[in-house]
Design an enzyme around this catalytic site. Structure first.
Site, PDB file in Angstrom:
ATOM      1  N   ARG A  28      35.809  48.381  43.802  1.00  0.00           N
ATOM      2  CA  ARG A  28      35.005  49.250  42.949  1.00  0.00           C
ATOM      3  C   ARG A  28      33.996  48.402  42.190  1.00  0.00           C
ATOM      4  NH1 ARG A  28      35.526  54.032  39.865  1.00  0.00           N
ATOM      5  NH2 ARG A  28      33.535  54.150  40.974  1.00  0.00           N
ATOM      6  N   TYR A  32      36.467  45.225  40.789  1.00  0.00           N
ATOM      7  CA  TYR A  32      37.894  44.955  40.991  1.00  0.00           C
ATOM      8  C   TYR A  32      38.403  45.652  42.254  1.00  0.00           C
ATOM      9  CZ  TYR A  32      38.366  49.582  38.820  1.00  0.00           C
ATOM     10  OH  TYR A  32      38.247  50.915  38.515  1.00  0.00           O
TER      11      TYR A  32
END
Length: 229
Positions: free
Chosen positions: A162, A154
């Site tokens: 990440r 995300y």
């Protein structure tokens, strides 16, 4: 001559003394009083699992699900979206002994990369059938297990993307460990500043294993944990 003779007598006494000690040691090994040398050298101190950040989305506004199955929400009628996985492992201390009574909490994003947290501004949809927050207590064997789904990577603002990961908070009587479990093959692992900040990033990365015949829909992730307990 007397000096030379005295030296010979001393050397003979030392030799007899060494033989006596070796014979006594052999007898003690045979009797099981002393462990074999191989057992002594085999005792290896395990490295403590590496720490990671708690993160901004710890679910402080809800209680963790203790059913062990995060693919269902109590009172709900559907299943969480995404690839079902079983996350399991053993909690041990550095001596390799199982830690009984350790509290293991996990929390994570859903299959779309969204946390069920009011501060998560990711526009990805929430999953009403996935709470993403669970807890379990280890038994005498140190074992824990959760049914959940594989999260998605995300966006994290200036940090970048990440990789997919699951957060862990493990608490014992003397120690607390906050860490994260990552997945092999995620294209963002090598670019993640948090994962790459540890001494051995590969120790936090798991490979998804084939399902068992009993639960063929769940891939298996084994994540063993070491802390002082």
């Amino acid at each position: 001559m007397r000096a030379s003779k005295g030296i010979l007598i001393q050397e003979e006494c030392r030799t007899i003394s060494r033989r006596t000690i070796l014979k006594a040691s052999a007898a003690m090994f045979a009797a099981g009083v002393l462990p074999p040398a191989s057992a002594v050298f085999a005792q290896k101190i395990l490295d403590r699992t590496q720490d990671q950040i708690l993160g901004p989305f710890y679910p402080i506004m809800s209680e963790p699900d203790r059913s062990g199955d995060l693919t269902r929400v109590p009172g709900g009628s559907g299943l969480a979206k995404g690839q079902p996985i079983i996350v399991r492992g053993t909690v041990r201390n550095p001596d390799g002994k199982p830690v009984s009574g350790a509290e293991v909490e996990i929390w994570q994003a859903n299959a779309a990369g969204r946390y069920a947290h009011p501060d998560d501004t990711n526009p990805a949809p929430l999953d009403p059938n996935f709470q993403g927050f669970g807890a379990a207590t280890t038994g005498p064997d140190g074992f824990y297990q959760f049914k959940t789904i594989k999260p998605l990577h995300y966006p994290a603002g200036s940090i970048g993307i990440r990789p997919a990961h699951i957060h862990f908070d493990v608490r014992g009587r003397r120690d607390e460990l906050v860490t994260q479990m990552y997945f092999e093959g995620d294209p963002y692992n090598e670019k993640d500043s948090f994962l790459q900040s540890v001494l051995n990033p590969n120790a936090l990365i798991v490979k998804l294993l084939s399902p068992t015949a009993e639960e063929p829909e769940f891939m298996i992730a084994v994540f063993d944990i070491v802390f002082r307990g």
